[in-house]
Design a protein around this motif. Structure first.
Motif, PDB file in Angstrom:
ATOM      1  N   ALA A  45      -4.011  -6.761   6.785  1.00  0.00           N
ATOM      2  CA  ALA A  45      -3.841  -7.653   5.641  1.00  0.00           C
ATOM      3  C   ALA A  45      -5.095  -8.489   5.475  1.00  0.00           C
ATOM      4  O   ALA A  45      -5.745  -8.865   6.460  1.00  0.00           O
ATOM      5  N   THR A  46      -5.431  -8.796   4.230  1.00  0.00           N
ATOM      6  CA  THR A  46      -6.607  -9.622   3.958  1.00  0.00           C
ATOM      7  C   THR A  46      -6.247 -11.077   3.717  1.00  0.00           C
ATOM      8  O   THR A  46      -7.119 -11.918   3.589  1.00  0.00           O
ATOM      9  N   GLY A  47      -4.960 -11.370   3.652  1.00  0.00           N
ATOM     10  CA  GLY A  47      -4.514 -12.736   3.440  1.00  0.00           C
ATOM     11  C   GLY A  47      -3.007 -12.798   3.514  1.00  0.00           C
ATOM     12  O   GLY A  47      -2.326 -11.767   3.535  1.00  0.00           O
ATOM     13  N   PRO A  48      -2.433 -13.994   3.587  1.00  0.00           N
ATOM     14  CA  PRO A  48      -0.979 -14.119   3.725  1.00  0.00           C
ATOM     15  C   PRO A  48      -0.238 -13.608   2.492  1.00  0.00           C
ATOM     16  O   PRO A  48      -0.580 -13.945   1.358  1.00  0.00           O
ATOM     17  N   HIS A  49       0.763 -12.793   2.729  1.00  0.00           N
ATOM     18  CA  HIS A  49       1.633 -12.299   1.673  1.00  0.00           C
ATOM     19  C   HIS A  49       2.803 -11.572   2.330  1.00  0.00           C
ATOM     20  O   HIS A  49       2.732 -11.169   3.486  1.00  0.00           O
ATOM     21  N   LEU A  50       3.864 -11.390   1.573  1.00  0.00           N
ATOM     22  CA  LEU A  50       4.975 -10.566   2.034  1.00  0.00           C
ATOM     23  C   LEU A  50       4.912  -9.222   1.322  1.00  0.00           C
ATOM     24  O   LEU A  50       4.818  -9.166   0.094  1.00  0.00           O
ATOM     25  N   ASP A  51       4.958  -8.153   2.093  1.00  0.00           N
ATOM     26  CA  ASP A  51       5.051  -6.804   1.549  1.00  0.00           C
ATOM     27  C   ASP A  51       6.494  -6.349   1.755  1.00  0.00           C
ATOM     28  O   ASP A  51       6.937  -6.121   2.874  1.00  0.00           O
ATOM     29  N   TRP A  52       7.240  -6.229   0.629  1.00  0.00           N
ATOM     30  CA  TRP A  52       8.647  -5.826   0.675  1.00  0.00           C
ATOM     31  C   TRP A  52       8.766  -4.376   0.225  1.00  0.00           C
ATOM     32  O   TRP A  52       8.316  -4.028  -0.870  1.00  0.00           O
ATOM     33  N   ARG A  53       9.356  -3.551   1.075  1.00  0.00           N
ATOM     34  CA  ARG A  53       9.519  -2.139   0.761  1.00  0.00           C
ATOM     35  C   ARG A  53      10.990  -1.758   0.847  1.00  0.00           C
ATOM     36  O   ARG A  53      11.760  -2.398   1.544  1.00  0.00           O
ATOM     37  N   MET A  54      11.350  -0.675   0.150  1.00  0.00           N
ATOM     38  CA  MET A  54      12.711  -0.164   0.221  1.00  0.00           C
ATOM     39  C   MET A  54      12.692   1.353   0.402  1.00  0.00           C
ATOM     40  O   MET A  54      11.772   2.031  -0.081  1.00  0.00           O
ATOM     41  N   ASN A  55      13.690   1.832   1.115  1.00  0.00           N
ATOM     42  CA  ASN A  55      13.837   3.275   1.348  1.00  0.00           C
ATOM     43  C   ASN A  55      15.274   3.706   1.106  1.00  0.00           C
ATOM     44  O   ASN A  55      16.212   2.939   1.357  1.00  0.00           O
ATOM     45  N   TRP A  56      15.433   4.944   0.655  1.00  0.00           N
ATOM     46  CA  TRP A  56      16.701   5.649   0.809  1.00  0.00           C
ATOM     47  C   TRP A  56      16.391   6.785   1.771  1.00  0.00           C
ATOM     48  O   TRP A  56      15.750   7.766   1.403  1.00  0.00           O
ATOM     49  N   TYR A  57      16.785   6.606   3.031  1.00  0.00           N
ATOM     50  CA  TYR A  57      16.341   7.471   4.131  1.00  0.00           C
ATOM     51  C   TYR A  57      14.810   7.515   4.124  1.00  0.00           C
ATOM     52  O   TYR A  57      14.181   6.470   4.263  1.00  0.00           O
ATOM     53  N   ASP A  58      14.191   8.696   3.932  1.00  0.00           N
ATOM     54  CA  ASP A  58      12.722   8.735   3.972  1.00  0.00           C
ATOM     55  C   ASP A  58      12.104   8.679   2.574  1.00  0.00           C
ATOM     56  O   ASP A  58      10.893   8.803   2.423  1.00  0.00           O
ATOM     57  N   ARG A  59      12.935   8.467   1.552  1.00  0.00           N
ATOM     58  CA  ARG A  59      12.396   8.346   0.197  1.00  0.00           C
ATOM     59  C   ARG A  59      11.987   6.900  -0.067  1.00  0.00           C
ATOM     60  O   ARG A  59      12.775   5.966   0.131  1.00  0.00           O
ATOM     61  N   ARG A  60      10.764   6.729  -0.524  1.00  0.00           N
ATOM     62  CA  ARG A  60      10.238   5.388  -0.800  1.00  0.00           C
ATOM     63  C   ARG A  60      10.649   4.935  -2.199  1.00  0.00           C
ATOM     64  O   ARG A  60      10.383   5.621  -3.181  1.00  0.00           O
TER      65      ARG A  60
END
Length: 270
Positions: free
Chosen positions: A242-257
């Motif tokens: 990371a280059t600076g503070p932030h939240l990276d929020w991700r979602m999956n359905w099994y292995d599908r992004r």
């Protein structure tokens, strides 16, 4: 005549049963779809069994690079089956250039490859949960609110080198900002030092749907805890790549992004 009417009635009932499978969501690359069908119905999407709750609730999603059609097989409780072709709308994704990263975070040295593989194995196992509980029924809220600095699906060029697309939403807020659970869920991963993602937390919402939060400065919950929507689960940081503070929020359905933007209202103020 009576036999003809009986057959006609059976055909009509079968048609009505199939028509009761309904959808609410985004049929597009990265999209999330919630649905309802008759209890006891079986669903299979592109060969993947879809968990159906005891009252017929289900969820599935489409990967960033999903083809333009998807196949859903619906088998009713009486054994009758139909196949639906689902149209999946394509999207155009941005190109995002990020410079100034340490070279070891773009092309890792050989001595950390084993560590990266262990990290990836932990994440894969955490996302493989197949809980029948439908915690996603709580609905979703933003885990933090603030400026969106990175979007789902963008092709990333790191220090001038093309890399994998970005699979989350980046929200640029100060280090230490509390992060809350966007929906009910079970903690399946709680790590503080993954090589690329730093503080990493995975919250399983049931039926194969999960949220991942990365670059966290602190993680406040443990594996096995059941968390309610709005509970503080940690704080924003700049750990990992990371280059600076932030939240990276991700979602999956099994292995599908999936794209988290499809399950929440527009970011306040944007």
């Amino acid at each position: 005549m009576r036999r003809f009417l009986a057959i006609a009635c059976l055909l009509l009932l079968s048609t009505v049963a199939r028509a009761e499978t309904t959808f609410n969501g985004s049929f597009t690359q990265g999209g999330v779809v919630f649905g309802k069908t008759d209890p006891g119905t079986k669903l299979v999407l592109d060969g993947i069994p879809v968990v159906v709750d005891r009252d017929g609730v289900f969820v599935f999603g489409f990967h960033r690079d999903a083809p333009v059609t998807s196949t859903l097989v619906i088998t009713a409780p009486d054994g009758s089956a139909e196949t639906r072709t689902l149209d999946v709308a394509p999207r155009e994704f941005r190109i995002q250039r990020i410079d100034g990263l340490p070279d070891t975070m773009v092309t890792p040295p050989k001595e950390v490859l084993d560590r990266i593989q262990r990290d990836q194995a932990e994440v894969k196992a955490a996302r493989a949960a197949d809980r029948v509980e439908s915690d996603f029924r709580s609905g979703f809220i933003w885990p933090v609110t603030g400026p969106i600095s990175g979007v789902y699906g963008s092709q990333r060029i790191l220090n001038g080198q093309p890399r994998q697309p970005h699979y989350g939403i980046d929200i640029a807020v100060p280090k230490g900002t509390p992060v809350v659970a966007p929906a009910d869920g079970l903690v399946t991963l709680s790590a503080t030092d993954h090589y690329y993602t730093g503080g990493t937390l995975i919250l399983d919402h049931g039926h194969g749907l999960s949220s991942t939060f990365i670059h966290m400065d602190s993680v406040a919950v443990k594996v096995g805890e059941h968390i309610r929507q709005g509970t503080v689960i940690g704080t924003v940081g700049a750990t990992g790549r990371a280059t600076g503070p932030h939240l990276d929020w991700r979602m999956n359905w099994y292995d599908r992004r999936l794209d988290p933007a499809f399950v929440v209202p527009p970011m306040p103020g944007q």
